[in-house]
Design a protein around this motif. Structure first.
Motif, PDB file in Angstrom:
ATOM      1  N   PRO A 201      -4.505   5.598   3.936  1.00  0.00           N
ATOM      2  CA  PRO A 201      -4.454   6.070   2.975  1.00  0.00           C
ATOM      3  C   PRO A 201      -5.052   6.842   2.208  1.00  0.00           C
ATOM      4  N   GLU A 202      -5.965   7.507   2.365  1.00  0.00           N
ATOM      5  CA  GLU A 202      -5.740   8.820   2.165  1.00  0.00           C
ATOM      6  C   GLU A 202      -5.671   9.864   2.592  1.00  0.00           C
TER       7      GLU A 202
ATOM      8  N   ARG B 292      -2.211  10.751   2.181  1.00  0.00           N
ATOM      9  CA  ARG B 292      -1.466  11.020   0.565  1.00  0.00           C
ATOM     10  C   ARG B 292      -1.932  12.646   0.604  1.00  0.00           C
TER      11      ARG B 292
ATOM     12  N   THR C 270       0.807  -1.576  -0.140  1.00  0.00           N
ATOM     13  CA  THR C 270      -0.499   0.353   0.255  1.00  0.00           C
ATOM     14  C   THR C 270       0.636   1.058  -0.011  1.00  0.00           C
TER      15      THR C 270
ATOM     16  N   LEU D  14       0.968   4.158  -2.853  1.00  0.00           N
ATOM     17  CA  LEU D  14       0.591   5.439  -2.513  1.00  0.00           C
ATOM     18  C   LEU D  14       2.086   6.224  -3.421  1.00  0.00           C
TER      19      LEU D  14
ATOM     20  N   SER E 198       1.408   6.973  -7.790  1.00  0.00           N
ATOM     21  CA  SER E 198       0.623   6.968  -7.627  1.00  0.00           C
ATOM     22  C   SER E 198       0.926   8.859  -6.998  1.00  0.00           C
ATOM     23  N   LEU E 199       1.443   9.603  -6.248  1.00  0.00           N
ATOM     24  CA  LEU E 199       1.465  10.531  -6.036  1.00  0.00           C
ATOM     25  C   LEU E 199       1.720  12.045  -6.974  1.00  0.00           C
TER      26      LEU E 199
END
Length: 302
Positions: free
Chosen positions: A223-224, A227, A184, A188, A191-192
């Motif tokens: 995770p969100e 981010r 995960t 993450l 994909s930033l």
């Protein structure tokens, strides 16, 4: 004869040497060649130079992880971890996480006796006859950002968000290594760039920052939420070192561990209602039978 001649020249005073005097003995065994680019590095701390010399003197295959070095030197694990990152920043060290066939994750350390990159700095000259001193290249890095409060909080931008601190905070690491959390964290970070194209990271930076993201997940952060913290209020100026900015935010804004939930007492269920076989009155008992009054009457009659 006993009078002094005032016109006589004074005695010559002995010349006192200034600066350091070297007494060198040539080593023929048990020595390590260290470049002046390390010994006289203009930016590395004294502890970093000393630790780099120690690591370069180790034989191939020797352990150079944080716990081993902290057991060897009086500095604690936090200071040792910061110095290793300092050596990584200046190209003298590289660490990668690798998974063994058994599933265990280990850190592989590579030591460079000359810093990687074409812009490796040479030491400044010590005499006027030496070559001209090159202008040192300062490595920029992010400045500390205030911790966001709430799911919609924003991290205010900082004009110095692209300069590296002298002593960066230690990178957080999870208490336990979970393969799902590692995947995960890696996904993450990779994909930033969808949130901001400037956050396109190299594979090496993704592997280096993944344990810090996993530490956030280990503390209960979604995770969100991670981010949003990493991508909120980025500076408008070009990001010359996006990985350094992310590493600083992951270390400085690390949330506290979730409090341990108190143990809940199991609810005690009452006994079921039964109809007394003698008076047909309701009472609670684990099985059908007579109530307490009817049992007392039977005992008195007996």
């Amino acid at each position: 004869m006993d009078k002094q001649n005032p016109s006589a020249p004074p005695c010559a005073q002995p010349r006192i040497p200034r600066g350091i005097t070297h007494i060198n003995v040539r080593h023929t065994t048990r020595f390590t060649v260290i470049g002046n680019h390390l010994a006289q590095h203009p930016e590395l701390s004294g502890l970093a130079i000393g630790l780099a010399v120690h690591i370069q003197s180790l034989p191939t295959g020797a352990r150079a992880d944080i716990k081993t070095l902290a057991a060897r030197f009086p500095e604690g694990e936090t200071r040792i971890a910061a110095v290793l990152r300092e050596l990584e920043t200046h190209g003298y060290l590289a660490r990668t996480r690798e998974r063994l066939p058994s599933g265990r994750v280990v850190t592989h350390t590579v030591s460079y006796n000359r810093p990687r990159g074409a812009d490796a700095q040479e030491p400044r000259p010590t005499t006027p006859q030496s070559r001209p001193a090159p202008t040192p290249t300062l490595t920029p890095a992010p400045a500390p950002a205030p911790a966001p409060v709430g799911p919609d909080a924003k991290v205010p931008p900082s004009p110095a968000a692209d300069t590296h601190p002298k002593n960066p905070p230690p990178a957080p690491e999870p208490h336990t290594h979970d393969s799902a959390a590692d995947r995960t964290a890696t996904a993450l970070l990779a994909s930033l760039h969808r949130d901001d194209p400037r956050l396109l990271l190299a594979e090496r930076d993704v592997r280096r920052l993944a344990p810090a993201v996993a530490a956030w997940l280990d503390r209960g952060a979604a995770p969100e939420a991670v981010r949003r913290t990493l991508t909120a209020s980025l500076p408008e100026a070009p990001l010359r070192h996006p990985a350094g900015l992310l590493a600083h935010r992951l270390a400085e804004l690390l949330p506290p561990p979730l409090p341990t939930a108190p143990a809940t007492r199991a609810a005690v269920r009452p006994l079921p209602l039964q109809n007394c076989d003698g008076c047909d009155r309701a009472f609670r008992a684990p099985a059908p039978g007579r109530c307490r009054d009817c049992r007392s009457d039977l005992l008195e009659a007996a």
